[in-house]
Design an enzyme around this catalytic site. Structure first.
Site, mmCIF file in Angstrom:
data_model
loop_
_atom_site.group_PDB
_atom_site.id
_atom_site.type_symbol
_atom_site.label_atom_id
_atom_site.label_comp_id
_atom_site.label_asym_id
_atom_site.label_seq_id
_atom_site.Cartn_x
_atom_site.Cartn_y
_atom_site.Cartn_z
ATOM 1 N N HIS A 352 50.424 41.682 34.505
ATOM 2 C CA HIS A 352 49.742 41.073 35.647
ATOM 3 C C HIS A 352 50.063 39.580 35.680
ATOM 4 O O HIS A 352 49.871 38.867 34.679
ATOM 5 C CB HIS A 352 48.235 41.309 35.576
ATOM 6 C CG HIS A 352 47.567 40.961 36.864
ATOM 7 N ND1 HIS A 352 47.369 41.880 37.872
ATOM 8 C CD2 HIS A 352 47.128 39.781 37.350
ATOM 9 C CE1 HIS A 352 46.808 41.278 38.904
ATOM 10 N NE2 HIS A 352 46.657 39.999 38.616
ATOM 11 N N ALA A 353 50.542 39.107 36.803
ATOM 12 C CA ALA A 353 51.057 37.736 36.884
ATOM 13 C C ALA A 353 49.980 36.697 36.570
ATOM 14 O O ALA A 353 48.838 36.829 37.005
ATOM 15 C CB ALA A 353 51.610 37.484 38.284
ATOM 16 N N HIS A 382 52.631 31.892 44.517
ATOM 17 C CA HIS A 382 51.206 31.885 44.148
ATOM 18 C C HIS A 382 51.031 31.287 42.745
ATOM 19 O O HIS A 382 50.204 30.387 42.541
ATOM 20 C CB HIS A 382 50.666 33.326 44.201
ATOM 21 C CG HIS A 382 49.247 33.463 43.729
ATOM 22 N ND1 HIS A 382 48.182 33.464 44.611
ATOM 23 C CD2 HIS A 382 48.709 33.580 42.481
ATOM 24 C CE1 HIS A 382 47.060 33.587 43.917
ATOM 25 N NE2 HIS A 382 47.349 33.657 42.624
ATOM 26 N N GLU A 383 51.799 31.790 41.810
ATOM 27 C CA GLU A 383 51.646 31.318 40.422
ATOM 28 C C GLU A 383 52.046 29.855 40.289
ATOM 29 O O GLU A 383 51.394 29.083 39.589
ATOM 30 C CB GLU A 383 52.467 32.194 39.457
ATOM 31 C CG GLU A 383 52.027 33.650 39.407
ATOM 32 C CD GLU A 383 50.542 33.843 39.131
ATOM 33 O OE1 GLU A 383 49.935 32.979 38.480
ATOM 34 O OE2 GLU A 383 49.975 34.852 39.606
ATOM 35 N N HIS A 386 49.353 27.500 41.094
ATOM 36 C CA HIS A 386 48.435 27.234 39.977
ATOM 37 C C HIS A 386 49.011 26.146 39.073
ATOM 38 O O HIS A 386 48.322 25.217 38.667
ATOM 39 C CB HIS A 386 48.254 28.496 39.127
ATOM 40 C CG HIS A 386 47.407 29.564 39.762
ATOM 41 N ND1 HIS A 386 46.188 29.319 40.332
ATOM 42 C CD2 HIS A 386 47.602 30.910 39.889
ATOM 43 C CE1 HIS A 386 45.659 30.462 40.763
ATOM 44 N NE2 HIS A 386 46.505 31.443 40.521
ATOM 45 N N GLU A 410 43.287 29.625 43.799
ATOM 46 C CA GLU A 410 44.038 30.789 44.276
ATOM 47 C C GLU A 410 44.721 30.531 45.620
ATOM 48 O O GLU A 410 45.600 31.284 46.028
ATOM 49 C CB GLU A 410 43.111 32.003 44.402
ATOM 50 C CG GLU A 410 42.425 32.422 43.113
ATOM 51 C CD GLU A 410 43.398 32.720 41.975
ATOM 52 O OE1 GLU A 410 44.557 33.069 42.271
ATOM 53 O OE2 GLU A 410 43.008 32.577 40.806
ATOM 54 N N HIS A 510 41.331 43.000 37.033
ATOM 55 C CA HIS A 510 40.317 41.959 36.894
ATOM 56 C C HIS A 510 38.986 42.468 36.343
ATOM 57 O O HIS A 510 38.158 41.672 35.926
ATOM 58 C CB HIS A 510 40.100 41.278 38.247
ATOM 59 C CG HIS A 510 41.369 40.711 38.808
ATOM 60 N ND1 HIS A 510 42.419 41.504 39.225
ATOM 61 C CD2 HIS A 510 41.770 39.434 39.005
ATOM 62 C CE1 HIS A 510 43.406 40.749 39.657
ATOM 63 N NE2 HIS A 510 43.052 39.487 39.533
ATOM 64 N N TYR A 520 39.475 35.251 45.373
ATOM 65 C CA TYR A 520 40.628 35.634 46.212
ATOM 66 C C TYR A 520 40.225 35.790 47.667
ATOM 67 O O TYR A 520 41.029 35.574 48.565
ATOM 68 C CB TYR A 520 41.261 36.932 45.689
ATOM 69 C CG TYR A 520 41.727 36.817 44.264
ATOM 70 C CD1 TYR A 520 42.833 36.044 43.921
ATOM 71 C CD2 TYR A 520 41.042 37.456 43.242
ATOM 72 C CE1 TYR A 520 43.252 35.928 42.603
ATOM 73 C CE2 TYR A 520 41.447 37.350 41.918
ATOM 74 C CZ TYR A 520 42.553 36.583 41.610
ATOM 75 O OH TYR A 520 42.950 36.465 40.301
HETATM 76 O O1 X8Z Z 1 45.589 38.427 40.435
HETATM 77 C C1 X8Z Z 1 46.200 37.857 41.327
HETATM 78 C C2 X8Z Z 1 47.302 36.861 40.992
HETATM 79 C C3 X8Z Z 1 47.038 36.099 39.765
HETATM 80 S S1 X8Z Z 1 45.702 34.983 39.909
HETATM 81 C C4 X8Z Z 1 48.605 37.588 40.814
HETATM 82 N N1 X8Z Z 1 45.948 38.154 42.610
HETATM 83 C C5 X8Z Z 1 44.939 39.141 42.981
HETATM 84 C C6 X8Z Z 1 45.378 40.546 42.597
HETATM 85 O O2 X8Z Z 1 46.534 40.741 42.221
HETATM 86 O O3 X8Z Z 1 44.552 41.458 42.676
HETATM 87 C C7 X8Z Z 1 46.583 37.554 43.767
HETATM 88 C C8 X8Z Z 1 46.075 38.319 44.942
HETATM 89 C C9 X8Z Z 1 44.829 39.019 44.472
HETATM 90 ZN ZN ZN Z 2 46.122 33.383 41.039
#
Ligand code: X8Z
Ligand code: ZN
Length: 611
Positions: A352-353, A382-383, A386, A410, A510, A520
């Protein structure tokens, strides 16, 4: 607040950023031995807390980095130990900070920082050391279970989340989609009881710090009374909902054409496995099924990236080049040496990024299993958002080294991603011809399938958690509550009856990773506000969906000025510094998508919308 990490996002550990170095002196904190909780002592206490936490942070951060890059029993244990020490310290500081609650004559910074110390722990532990240890172990274990997760087909072929996600994105065979969807959800049932125990412990920790439950503690991080925050979310969602409903209606009709109305009934929720994404949170992979027929075919960024021979590194370089064009300093050499860009063949990693700032100076890194496609191109921006934010606020004091609220963090990279327009792609030589205005609906449709489709999901994950934290659902009821909320907000339903032991929320990073999710949803609102303002600063007079701030250093300067403020001011003031607006405001997103909304309303005429 600082209590939310230097690594942005994924809190692999239940914790925020840090853990501690054993050699650090832990004696004397707070008011103990420092006399009365006077204003003077408060200043001294905050300074001491900031210094210690800043120092303690690095080891846990490094531990967490190693763990999520090499998931083994040993790194899990080491990471849990580091986390345990840090949590214990944070909780002590939080309890000490509470002693200054009634102190008079505090300056506003000290008051603000005391509040942060008291309420900014994502997963607070109870004071009992055995419970702190238990909680840290659970956190590390859950993160590892997710990171190592895979589903094995009857032929013995085992696929990880990345490969299962490819099926969700590309397959149009409902049976294949269903198997991949169900397969990934076999990873999470063993998490359920661990998660329930973690909730119990964290609630106990929150109660010891004076909060009725963990959800209230999370909602205390928005510079407003926690009880007002849900109403603020309802207000924003209420504004965006008609647009979401219009999109849902059109997509459901098109899926009915593709898969038949027996599978996709035209008056109810959409089966969650047909939307191109493991969680139905981003629908861009089904663009070709719902694309406006009458508009010229727009471009396919995935195909362009592949044709031009892009790889993970050159995609990240393109992201860096965008920020450089705005005047941001280049990323440090160590970013390129230390980041993880590609999934290693030989070990388990958390794919997960995420973006990290290990020393809170300039040790910036991202960790991603990049694939050459448009979605990951966007995620790279996106990254990097950050990382540039982390760097911009690194001159602030420890507790202010964070974003104005967590939605801001975010939103930055996503704001930049809105500037990846056809004109921009032409400028950097990736597109020969920019589609004329007749292609706008296609462009907006793609953006809506990402951004608008996401919004109810962005909201519901924490609606679920808040109810769980408040004790409104126990482990037996977790899954039903999850699907009630998915249906209510997203208008999607589980494609089959869920097994009795299902724990579908655990199949979303998450939840086992304990990363709050409302951020988000807020980011979606904020990114369009930021984009609108930055386009004005750049002097762009065209439609805002065609604006790219690429190369505009005035816009870059103004953005950076906001980022540099970190969390030093209440978020409405930070927002105002950039946009002139004191409130989060959905009109930016609605204006952006207005042409698509009209188009959708036309398409939906005669259709029965809603679910
Ligand atoms: O978790 C993330 C990022 C890292 S903060 C990749 N996002 C959420 C997800 O993947 O569920 C970005 C969009 C929503
Ligand atoms: Zn993020």
């Amino acid at each position: 607040m600082k209590t939310s990490l230097t690594r942005y996002l994924p809190l692999l550990l239940p914790l925020l950023l840090i853990a501690c170095k054993p050699e650090i002196d832990f004696t004397v904190t707070g008011t103990d031995g420092a006399g009365e909780p006077s204003a003077e002592n408060a200043i001294e206490f905050v300074a001491r807390a900031e210094e210690q936490l800043a120092e303690l942070g690095q080891e846990a951060e490094r531990m967490a980095w190693v763990y999520s890059n090499f998931i083994t029993e040993d790194t899990e244990k080491l990471s849990a130990i580091a986390n345990e020490k840090f949590t214990a310290r944070q909780v002590e500081f939080a309890a000490e900070a509470a002693k200054f609650n009634d102190t008079e004559g505090l300056d506003s910074d000290t008051r603000r920082k005391l509040n942060m110390l008291r309420s900014g722990i994502v997963i607070p532990a109870p004071g009992d050391p055995a419970k702190t240890a238990e909680q840290s172990e659970i956190g590390a274990r859950l993160g590892g279970m997710y990171g190592k997760g895979e589903y094995c087909y009857a032929n013995g072929n085992c696929l990880d989340l990345g490969l299962l996600s490819d099926i969700m994105a590309d397959s149009r065979d409902p049976e294949d989609l269903l198997e991949a969807w169900n397969g990934w959800r076999e990873v999470s049932p063993p998490m359920r009881d661990l998660y329930a125990r973690q909730v119990e412990l964290a609630n106990e920790g929150a109660a010891e710090l004076g909060f009725p439950d963990l959800g209230t503690m999370w909602r205390s991080a928005y510079d407003m009374p926690p009880e007002d925050f849900p109403a603020e979310l309802d207000r924003l969602w209420g504004e965006v909902k008609p647009l979401y409903e219009a999109l849902h209606c059109h997509v459901r009709a098109k899926l009915g054409e593709q898969y038949g109305t027996a599978l996709v009934p035209q008056d109810g929720p959409i089966p969650a496995h047909l939307l191109g994404n493991m969680w139905a949170q981003d629908w861009s992979n089904i663009y070709s099924l719902v694309a406006p027929e009458e508009t010229v075919a727009s471009y396919d960024l995935t195909a362009i990236l592949k044709d031009r021979g892009f790889d993970a590194i050159t995609m990240v370089q393109a992201g860096e080049a965008f920020f450089s064009s705005l005047g941001f300093e280049q990323l440090p050499e160590t970013f390129w040496e230390r980041s993880l860009f590609v999934k290693p063949e030989d070990r388990d990693v958390v794919c997960h990024a995420s973006a990290w700032d290990v020393d809170e100076k300039d040790d910036l890194r991202i960790k991603m299993c990049i694939k050459v496609n448009a979605e990951d191109f966007k995620t790279i921006h996106h990254e990097l958002g950050h990382n540039y934010y982390q760097r911009a606020y690194n001159k602030e004091s420890y507790l202010y080294r964070s974003s104005a609220n967590d939605g801001f963090h975010e939103a930055v990279g996503d704001t930049i991603a809105l500037s990846i327009t056809p004109e921009y792609l032409q400028k950097i030589g990736l597109l020969e011809n920019v589609p004329d205005a007749s292609g706008d609906i296609a462009l907006l449709m793609k953006r809506a399938l990402e951004g608008i489709a996401f919004m109810p999901f962005g909201l519901l994950v924490d609606q679920w958690r808040w109810q769980v934290f408040a004790g409104e659902a126990g482990p037996e009821g977790y899954n039903d509550l999850w699907w009630q909320l998915r249906e209510k907000y997203q208008g999607v339903k589980a494609p089959n009856d869920r097994p009795a032991d299902a724990f579908d929320p655990g199949a979303k990073y998450h939840v086992p990773g304990n990363t709050p999710y409302t951020r988000y949803f807020l980011a979606r609102i904020l990114q369009f506000q930021f984009h609108r303002t930055l386009c004005e600063i750049a002097g762009d007079e065209g439609p805002v969906h065609r604006c790219s701030i690429y190369g505009n250093t005035q816009a870059g300067e103004r953005l950076n000025a906001m980022l540099e403020m970190g969390r030093s001011q209440p978020w409405p003031d930070v927002l105002e510094a950039l946009t002139g607006q004191h409130d989060m405001d959905a009109t930016a997103i609605l204006d952006y998508f207005a042409p698509l909304k009209s188009w959708l309303d036309e398409q939906n005429q005669g259709r029965q919308c809603g679910w």
